[in-house]
Scaffold this active site. Structure first.
Site, PDB file in Angstrom:
ATOM      1  N   PHE A 205      36.313 102.157  20.905  1.00 22.30           N
ATOM      2  CA  PHE A 205      37.058 100.916  20.697  1.00 22.30           C
ATOM      3  C   PHE A 205      38.095 100.826  21.815  1.00 22.30           C
ATOM      4  O   PHE A 205      39.086 101.563  21.810  1.00 22.30           O
ATOM      5  CB  PHE A 205      37.734 101.020  19.322  1.00 22.30           C
ATOM      6  CG  PHE A 205      38.466  99.834  18.818  1.00 22.30           C
ATOM      7  CD1 PHE A 205      37.812  98.816  18.132  1.00 22.30           C
ATOM      8  CD2 PHE A 205      39.850  99.744  18.964  1.00 22.30           C
ATOM      9  CE1 PHE A 205      38.515  97.731  17.604  1.00 22.30           C
ATOM     10  CE2 PHE A 205      40.554  98.663  18.437  1.00 22.30           C
ATOM     11  CZ  PHE A 205      39.878  97.668  17.757  1.00 22.30           C
TER      12      PHE A 205
ATOM     13  N   LEU B  73      40.844  99.021  23.473  1.00 23.88           N
ATOM     14  CA  LEU B  73      41.856  97.969  23.356  1.00 23.88           C
ATOM     15  C   LEU B  73      43.066  98.257  24.257  1.00 23.88           C
ATOM     16  O   LEU B  73      43.470  97.405  25.057  1.00 23.88           O
ATOM     17  CB  LEU B  73      42.311  97.872  21.889  1.00 23.88           C
ATOM     18  CG  LEU B  73      43.429  96.874  21.577  1.00 23.88           C
ATOM     19  CD1 LEU B  73      42.939  95.437  21.727  1.00 23.88           C
ATOM     20  CD2 LEU B  73      43.961  97.076  20.152  1.00 23.88           C
TER      21      LEU B  73
ATOM     22  N   GLU C  24      45.884  99.536  26.992  1.00 26.52           N
ATOM     23  CA  GLU C  24      45.948  99.637  28.454  1.00 26.52           C
ATOM     24  C   GLU C  24      47.278 100.290  28.818  1.00 26.52           C
ATOM     25  O   GLU C  24      48.176 100.398  27.963  1.00 26.52           O
ATOM     26  CB  GLU C  24      45.851  98.239  29.088  1.00 26.52           C
ATOM     27  CG  GLU C  24      44.532  97.559  28.783  1.00 26.52           C
ATOM     28  CD  GLU C  24      44.384  96.186  29.436  1.00 26.52           C
ATOM     29  OE1 GLU C  24      45.283  95.785  30.216  1.00 26.52           O
ATOM     30  OE2 GLU C  24      43.371  95.533  29.162  1.00 26.52           O
TER      31      GLU C  24
ATOM     32  N   TYR D  37      41.432  88.967  19.456  1.00 23.41           N
ATOM     33  CA  TYR D  37      42.681  89.541  18.942  1.00 23.41           C
ATOM     34  C   TYR D  37      42.616  89.719  17.429  1.00 23.41           C
ATOM     35  O   TYR D  37      43.115  90.696  16.883  1.00 23.41           O
ATOM     36  CB  TYR D  37      43.895  88.675  19.351  1.00 23.41           C
ATOM     37  CG  TYR D  37      44.092  87.409  18.540  1.00 23.41           C
ATOM     38  CD1 TYR D  37      43.328  86.279  18.777  1.00 23.41           C
ATOM     39  CD2 TYR D  37      45.039  87.365  17.521  1.00 23.41           C
ATOM     40  CE1 TYR D  37      43.494  85.130  18.021  1.00 23.41           C
ATOM     41  CE2 TYR D  37      45.218  86.223  16.756  1.00 23.41           C
ATOM     42  CZ  TYR D  37      44.440  85.106  17.011  1.00 23.41           C
ATOM     43  OH  TYR D  37      44.603  83.974  16.244  1.00 23.41           O
TER      44      TYR D  37
ATOM     45  N   GLY E 121      54.860 134.830  11.698  1.00 20.08           N
ATOM     46  CA  GLY E 121      54.333 135.251  12.998  1.00 20.08           C
ATOM     47  C   GLY E 121      52.848 134.935  13.139  1.00 20.08           C
ATOM     48  O   GLY E 121      52.396 134.461  14.187  1.00 20.08           O
TER      49      GLY E 121
ATOM     50  N   GLU F 187      46.503 104.033  16.592  1.00 16.01           N
ATOM     51  CA  GLU F 187      46.193 102.962  15.627  1.00 16.01           C
ATOM     52  C   GLU F 187      47.465 102.332  15.031  1.00 16.01           C
ATOM     53  O   GLU F 187      47.545 102.042  13.842  1.00 16.01           O
ATOM     54  CB  GLU F 187      45.217 103.447  14.558  1.00 16.01           C
ATOM     55  CG  GLU F 187      43.864 103.731  15.180  1.00 16.01           C
ATOM     56  CD  GLU F 187      42.685 103.612  14.260  1.00 16.01           C
ATOM     57  OE1 GLU F 187      42.776 102.875  13.270  1.00 16.01           O
ATOM     58  OE2 GLU F 187      41.663 104.235  14.566  1.00 16.01           O
TER      59      GLU F 187
ATOM     60  N   SER G 168      54.295 104.641  14.213  1.00 14.31           N
ATOM     61  CA  SER G 168      55.051 104.534  12.949  1.00 14.31           C
ATOM     62  C   SER G 168      55.980 103.326  12.991  1.00 14.31           C
ATOM     63  O   SER G 168      56.179 102.648  11.976  1.00 14.31           O
ATOM     64  CB  SER G 168      55.836 105.823  12.699  1.00 14.31           C
ATOM     65  OG  SER G 168      54.923 106.836  12.361  1.00 14.31           O
TER      66      SER G 168
HETATM   67  N1  CAA Z   1      46.796  91.789  10.438  1.00 19.73           N
HETATM   68  C1  CAA Z   1      46.216  90.594  10.733  1.00 19.73           C
HETATM   69  N2  CAA Z   1      46.696  89.772  11.693  1.00 19.73           N
HETATM   70  C2  CAA Z   1      47.811  90.179  12.363  1.00 19.73           C
HETATM   71  C3  CAA Z   1      48.447  91.414  12.098  1.00 19.73           C
HETATM   72  C4  CAA Z   1      47.902  92.232  11.074  1.00 19.73           C
HETATM   73  N3  CAA Z   1      48.396  93.435  10.776  1.00 19.73           N
HETATM   74  N4  CAA Z   1      49.503  91.540  12.948  1.00 19.73           N
HETATM   75  C5  CAA Z   1      49.527  90.440  13.697  1.00 19.73           C
HETATM   76  N5  CAA Z   1      48.514  89.626  13.354  1.00 19.73           N
HETATM   77  C6  CAA Z   1      48.151  88.327  13.945  1.00 19.73           C
HETATM   78  C7  CAA Z   1      49.146  87.234  13.604  1.00 19.73           C
HETATM   79  O1  CAA Z   1      48.801  86.629  12.379  1.00 19.73           O
HETATM   80  C8  CAA Z   1      48.988  86.328  14.782  1.00 19.73           C
HETATM   81  O2  CAA Z   1      47.773  85.615  14.665  1.00 19.73           O
HETATM   82  P1  CAA Z   1      47.738  83.988  14.603  1.00 19.73           P
HETATM   83  O3  CAA Z   1      48.410  83.511  15.875  1.00 19.73           O
HETATM   84  O4  CAA Z   1      46.289  83.646  14.529  1.00 19.73           O
HETATM   85  O5  CAA Z   1      48.516  83.630  13.374  1.00 19.73           O
HETATM   86  C9  CAA Z   1      48.772  87.278  15.950  1.00 19.73           C
HETATM   87  O6  CAA Z   1      48.228  88.471  15.358  1.00 19.73           O
HETATM   88  C10 CAA Z   1      50.028  87.630  16.713  1.00 19.73           C
HETATM   89  O7  CAA Z   1      50.995  88.012  15.790  1.00 19.73           O
HETATM   90  P2  CAA Z   1      52.462  88.546  16.194  1.00 19.73           P
HETATM   91  O8  CAA Z   1      53.023  87.657  17.273  1.00 19.73           O
HETATM   92  O9  CAA Z   1      53.232  88.735  14.943  1.00 19.73           O
HETATM   93  O10 CAA Z   1      52.139  89.994  16.743  1.00 19.73           O
HETATM   94  P3  CAA Z   1      52.553  90.763  18.065  1.00 19.73           P
HETATM   95  O11 CAA Z   1      51.865  90.186  19.258  1.00 19.73           O
HETATM   96  O12 CAA Z   1      53.997  90.961  18.103  1.00 19.73           O
HETATM   97  O13 CAA Z   1      51.840  92.187  17.744  1.00 19.73           O
HETATM   98  C11 CAA Z   1      49.992  93.592  17.253  1.00 19.73           C
HETATM   99  C12 CAA Z   1      50.608  92.214  17.121  1.00 19.73           C
HETATM  100  C13 CAA Z   1      49.555  93.887  18.680  1.00 19.73           C
HETATM  101  C14 CAA Z   1      48.766  93.526  16.372  1.00 19.73           C
HETATM  102  C15 CAA Z   1      50.983  94.698  16.791  1.00 19.73           C
HETATM  103  O14 CAA Z   1      51.574  94.359  15.555  1.00 19.73           O
HETATM  104  C16 CAA Z   1      50.260  96.015  16.591  1.00 19.73           C
HETATM  105  O15 CAA Z   1      49.673  96.301  15.540  1.00 19.73           O
HETATM  106  N6  CAA Z   1      50.324  96.902  17.632  1.00 19.73           N
HETATM  107  C17 CAA Z   1      49.616  98.194  17.573  1.00 19.73           C
HETATM  108  C18 CAA Z   1      48.299  98.126  18.277  1.00 19.73           C
HETATM  109  C19 CAA Z   1      47.374  99.216  17.831  1.00 19.73           C
HETATM  110  O16 CAA Z   1      47.246  99.522  16.657  1.00 19.73           O
HETATM  111  N7  CAA Z   1      46.655  99.834  18.775  1.00 19.73           N
HETATM  112  C20 CAA Z   1      45.694 100.835  18.422  1.00 19.73           C
HETATM  113  C21 CAA Z   1      44.776 101.102  19.568  1.00 19.73           C
HETATM  114  S1  CAA Z   1      43.200 101.677  19.042  1.00 19.73           S
HETATM  115  C22 CAA Z   1      43.413 103.288  18.611  1.00 19.73           C
HETATM  116  O17 CAA Z   1      44.494 103.804  18.598  1.00 19.73           O
HETATM  117  C23 CAA Z   1      42.189 103.996  18.185  1.00 19.73           C
HETATM  118  C24 CAA Z   1      42.300 105.477  18.361  1.00 19.73           C
HETATM  119  O18 CAA Z   1      42.393 105.972  19.440  1.00 19.73           O
HETATM  120  C25 CAA Z   1      42.268 106.342  17.196  1.00 19.73           C
END
Ligand code: CAA
Length: 417
Positions: free
Chosen positions: A155, A157, A159, A265, A374, A397, A400
């Protein structure tokens, strides 16, 4: 080595659906059962995985950690035992089992090796789930069976400049004269990328629309212009590969867009909402693995001042505290999983589970090293490894802080309704 025939797992999945249907009316008349009770099929998954983890993974854990490499026989073993297509429909070679089954598998694997656990988790709860939920029939026909039976999924996502701020990605996808897309850019910290054959790649296909240009593409490893640039050397989960990926004029057919154009997104975050329950399960499995190992040693092996160290009340109270925290984190996880299965909102509950389970794993793994003293600090035992592995729970993911922010947004909204 196969502990259970895939056909048995498939039959179990089918039987579960039939039973669910036939008892649905009867169920309505009873209160829901305790969260720590599972269906027969879920228990079967759990037992199969526990045996596989102890007998096949256990002997290789230390070597894989030292070599920072996943033994290919473990990956093959997960395919052979039907653990790479848990929710995948039978017609594509999967077990068509419940989401909770997938969560229990992640938890059981993590009790022995959190590295193997995260490989399974990302493959099932992110890659396969995205294809199953958003893939067209053609995409499902093309990739679901491969994912369930022979190719690992990843997956892509994050960068360098967009971790928590995931939607600020710079990777682009431009339409070419044939109507296909050309991806350019770079991804970072991508789990499973060394072993994976199928990558879900998020790229912005219309930067003028902001994050509403983000689109998800299915890219295979052999696509020209796609390369793994660097494998990271990490503090923990060292057998799990984490790499930088480069995309240099990578052409992806328009048919391999996952879901709708510009909806990448939503796919990413909705999938991550589920995936976070998986990471929480990885963390609770880790905490259980460390706890069982350490308390077993304290109660049964190590004597000081003429008695087992586990007989001292000062130790027992710490064990009791840790046991309560582990149980609480499991209840949060199974609750989020059951809500998701029911098709009701679960985002806040998934954030609770991920946040708390990673905190508990950090505390318990740290205490476990201390309790064993130890011996716990040496690399003869895997306790120091659990301690190192636990740290990632607060990072990937959604950190915190991101979980806290997600929860806080719900609290604010609920209060103002
Ligand atoms: N569920 C559903 N929709 C969500 C959401 C959630 N938890 N959080 C945000 N959204 C949606 C909003 O509804 C909005 O959509 P619409 O415009 O259609 O209404 C859009 O996302 C933007 O919302 P915000 O402006 O509130 O959000 P943001 O841009 O400030 O941040 C985010 C959004 C990037 C999702 C952030 O909250 C986030 O979760 N960041 C963490 C990213 C992440 O988890 N990365 C993991 C990488 S993969 C990985 O780690 C796998 C691995 O290696 C194990």
């Amino acid at each position: 080595m196969s502990f259970i025939a895939r056909s048995t797992l498939k039959a179990a999945g089918k039987a579960a659906v039939a039973r669910q249907f036939s008892t649905s009316v009867a169920r309505m008349q009873f209160a829901p059962g305790p969260l720590l009770h599972f269906t027969e099929d879920e228990e079967m998954f759990r037992e199969t995985v526990a045996k596989f983890a102890q007998e096949v993974i256990g002997p290789k854990v230390r070597e894989m950690d030292e070599n920072e490499n996943m033994d290919p026989s473990i990956v093959q073993g997960m395919f052979d035992n039907g653990l790479m297509g848990i929710e995948t429909p039978e017609q594509y070679g999967g077990a068509e089992a419940s989401f909770t089954s997938a969560i229990l598998v992640v938890e059981e694997l993590a009790k022995v090796d959190p590295s193997v656990s995260v490989m399974n988790d990302v493959h099932n709860t992110l890659a396969s789930t995205c294809i199953r939920k958003w893939g067209s029939k053609a995409i499902q026909d093309k990739f679901s069976e491969r994912l369930a039976t022979k190719e690992v999924g990843a997956f892509a996502l994050s960068e360098a400049g967009s971790g928590s701020d995931a939607f600020a990605m710079k990777t682009t996808a431009k339409k070419n004269a044939d109507g296909d897309y050309v991806i350019n850019g770079s991804k970072m910290w991508i789990t499973n990328s060394q072993e994976a054959g199928i990558f879900l790649v998020f790229a912005n296909a219309d930067p003028s629309a902001g994050y509403k240009g983000i689109t998800c593409f299915v890219v295979t490893k052999d696509t020209p212009g796609f390369s793994i640039a660097k494998k990271e050397k990490k503090l923990g989960i060292r057998a799990s590969s984490t790499c930088v990926l480069n995309f240099d004029d990578v052409v992806v057919k328009k048919e391999d867009i996952l879901g709708e154009f510009g909806k990448g997104y939503k796919i990413a975050i909705e999938c991550l909402n589920e995936g976070r329950i998986g990471i929480a399960a990885q963390m609770s499995g880790l905490a259980m693995g460390a706890f069982e190992k350490a308390t077993g040693y304290c109660f049964n092996d190590r004597k000081q001042f003429g008695q087992y160290i586990g007989d001292f009340q000062g130790m027992q109270f710490q064990f009791a505290q840790a046991a309560v925290e582990i149980e609480a984190s499991r209840l949060l996880i199974y609750n989020a999983a059951r809500l998701k299965e029911k098709g009701v909102p679960f985002t806040k509950e998934a954030a609770y589970a991920k946040l708390y389970a990673s905190q508990v794993a950090g505390n318990v793994a740290s205490k476990a090293v201390e309790w064993v003293g130890g011996v716990g600090f040496t690399r003869e035992e895997t306790l120091e490894k659990f301690y190192r592995d636990a740290k990632i729970g607060a990072i990937y993911e959604g950190t915190s802080n991101i979980q806290l922010q997600t929860i806080a947004k719900f609290l604010q909204k609920e209060s103002r309704q």
